[in-house]
Design an enzyme around this catalytic site. Structure first.
Site, PDB file in Angstrom:
ATOM      1  N   ASP A   1      -5.483   1.766   5.305  1.00  0.00           N
ATOM      2  CA  ASP A   1      -4.349   1.914   6.610  1.00  0.00           C
ATOM      3  C   ASP A   1      -3.317   0.512   5.878  1.00  0.00           C
ATOM      4  O   ASP A   1      -2.186   1.284   4.918  1.00  0.00           O
ATOM      5  CB  ASP A   1      -5.186   1.629   7.608  1.00  0.00           C
ATOM      6  CG  ASP A   1      -4.207   0.859   9.090  1.00  0.00           C
ATOM      7  OD1 ASP A   1      -3.269   1.765   9.826  1.00  0.00           O
ATOM      8  OD2 ASP A   1      -4.316  -0.183   9.114  1.00  0.00           O
TER       9      ASP A   1
ATOM     10  N   TYR B   1       1.702  -4.721  12.511  1.00  0.00           N
ATOM     11  CA  TYR B   1       2.484  -4.557  12.831  1.00  0.00           C
ATOM     12  C   TYR B   1       4.257  -5.134  13.154  1.00  0.00           C
ATOM     13  O   TYR B   1       5.017  -4.909  12.919  1.00  0.00           O
ATOM     14  CB  TYR B   1       2.042  -3.686  14.489  1.00  0.00           C
ATOM     15  CG  TYR B   1       0.946  -3.253  14.207  1.00  0.00           C
ATOM     16  CD1 TYR B   1       0.909  -2.148  13.938  1.00  0.00           C
ATOM     17  CD2 TYR B   1      -0.237  -3.912  14.440  1.00  0.00           C
ATOM     18  CE1 TYR B   1      -0.511  -1.075  13.666  1.00  0.00           C
ATOM     19  CE2 TYR B   1      -1.289  -2.925  14.394  1.00  0.00           C
ATOM     20  CZ  TYR B   1      -1.222  -1.890  14.068  1.00  0.00           C
ATOM     21  OH  TYR B   1      -2.581  -0.817  14.016  1.00  0.00           O
TER      22      TYR B   1
ATOM     23  N   HIS C   1      -8.591   9.686  10.393  1.00  0.00           N
ATOM     24  CA  HIS C   1      -7.733   8.460   9.761  1.00  0.00           C
ATOM     25  C   HIS C   1      -9.135   7.628   9.581  1.00  0.00           C
ATOM     26  O   HIS C   1      -8.685   6.166   8.790  1.00  0.00           O
ATOM     27  CB  HIS C   1      -7.238   7.431  11.363  1.00  0.00           C
ATOM     28  CG  HIS C   1      -6.615   6.546  10.243  1.00  0.00           C
ATOM     29  ND1 HIS C   1      -5.063   6.747   9.789  1.00  0.00           N
ATOM     30  CD2 HIS C   1      -7.165   5.473  10.647  1.00  0.00           C
ATOM     31  CE1 HIS C   1      -4.633   5.649   9.585  1.00  0.00           C
ATOM     32  NE2 HIS C   1      -4.951   4.651  10.347  1.00  0.00           N
TER      33      HIS C   1
END
Length: 311
Positions: free
Chosen positions: A102, A229, A289
């Protein structure tokens, strides 16, 4: 799991938690994503230690058992990369293999370009190396995509704040295990995309969830929302953007992130070799994922094969 040791290293005035198992000079450092934590590498750490490697998995600053930065709202990817360098120095490790998942992929590749003398190779999951100038790709995401929502100051905090940490992690694991990216309607929140009766993925147990929940009860989500983020636009002036060490990316055929603009093309077209010339790519067709938790035995063997070729 009882064989994994836990220690704290002082890096830049912060005490960073490190999980550590195995002995010897051949060291692999695991870099987690979100909502993951050191615990997400439990299967790989145990397998590598059994094969004669030393496996280390830190919690980033503000994650899990590591100290939060003094100003979480100012945390950056640069901080995480700097922490990794400081951790290697504190543990007296000169060269290591990196394994990233990730946003840990970005951390790993940044470290490999900024400190190539410290990296023997890099093994990543899902996300490819994003070449210079591509940090603005997130601007093309739809407004309701979870990334866009998590970037909006205060919105995710309010959304998560309605629930306990265990339910937040549960919902994210369910959402991120699907083949479609989590996208909310205009007046809908990301947490509302999960029906409370939805079961966990079969490879993720209630015991696993409890372990994650305890760690996020301690750390909260403030730093985790800032990095990655709210730091995606961070630019890096790399003198040499080429990753010269051996690299392998393993991709789940049902990973929703493949549908992000340009990602699948970058992986499947071979364009990634422009910046990572020694890149290999492997697909697990049914993988989502969370490959390292969903298919641990297969992933462990791929990592061991890769290490066997390059150590």
């Amino acid at each position: 799991m009882d064989q994994i040791q836990h220690k704290f290293v002082d890096v830049g005035g912060l005490k960073l938690h490190v999980a550590d198992i195995g002995t010897g000079p051949n060291v692999v450092v695991f870099l987690h994503g979100f909502p993951e934590i050191w615990y997400s590498w439990r299967h790989q750490m145990i397998a590598l230690a059994a094969a004669g490697f030393r496996a280390i998995a830190p919690d980033y600053r503000g994650y899990g058992l590591s100290d939060p930065p003094p100003e979480p709202e100012k945390a950056t990817f640069s901080d995480i990369v700097s922490d990794l360098r400081g951790m290697l120095h504190a543990l007296d490790l000169s060269k290591v293999f990196l394994v990233g998942k990730d946003f840990g992929v970005r951390v790993g590749y940044l470290f490999a370009t900024l400190h190539p003398e410290r990296v023997l190779g890099i093994f990543t999951f899902g996300a490819p190396y994003m070449p210079p100038g591509s940090s603005q790709f997130y601007k093309y995401f739809p407004e309701g995509l979870y990334i866009s929502r998590f970037q909006e100051p205060g919105r995710a905090e309010a959304d998560f704040g309605r629930l306990d940490a265990k339910t937040v992690v549960r919902n994210i694991y369910i959402l991120f295990s699907r083949s479609e990216a989590p996208i909310a309607e205009k007046n809908q929140e990301i947490m509302d995309l999960v029906d409370p009766s939805t079961p966990l993925p079969p490879w993720f147990t209630e015991e696993d969830l409890a372990a994650y929940a305890a760690l996020y009860d301690k750390s909260g989500f403030q730093t985790a929302l800032k990095v990655p983020y709210r730091s995606l636009g961070e630019e890096f002036n790399l003198a040499d953007p080429i990753v010269k060490v051996p690299a392998l990316v393993i991709v789940g055929g049902k990973d929703y992130s493949l549908k992000f603009r340009g990602v699948e093309d970058l992986i499947k077209s071979g364009k990634g070799k422009q910046y990572v010339p020694n890149l290999e790519i492997t697909f697990i067709p049914e993988g989502t994922h969370f490959l390292q938790e969903q298919f641990p035995e297969q992933v462990n063997q791929l990592i061991l094969d890769f290490l066997g070729k390059h150590f």
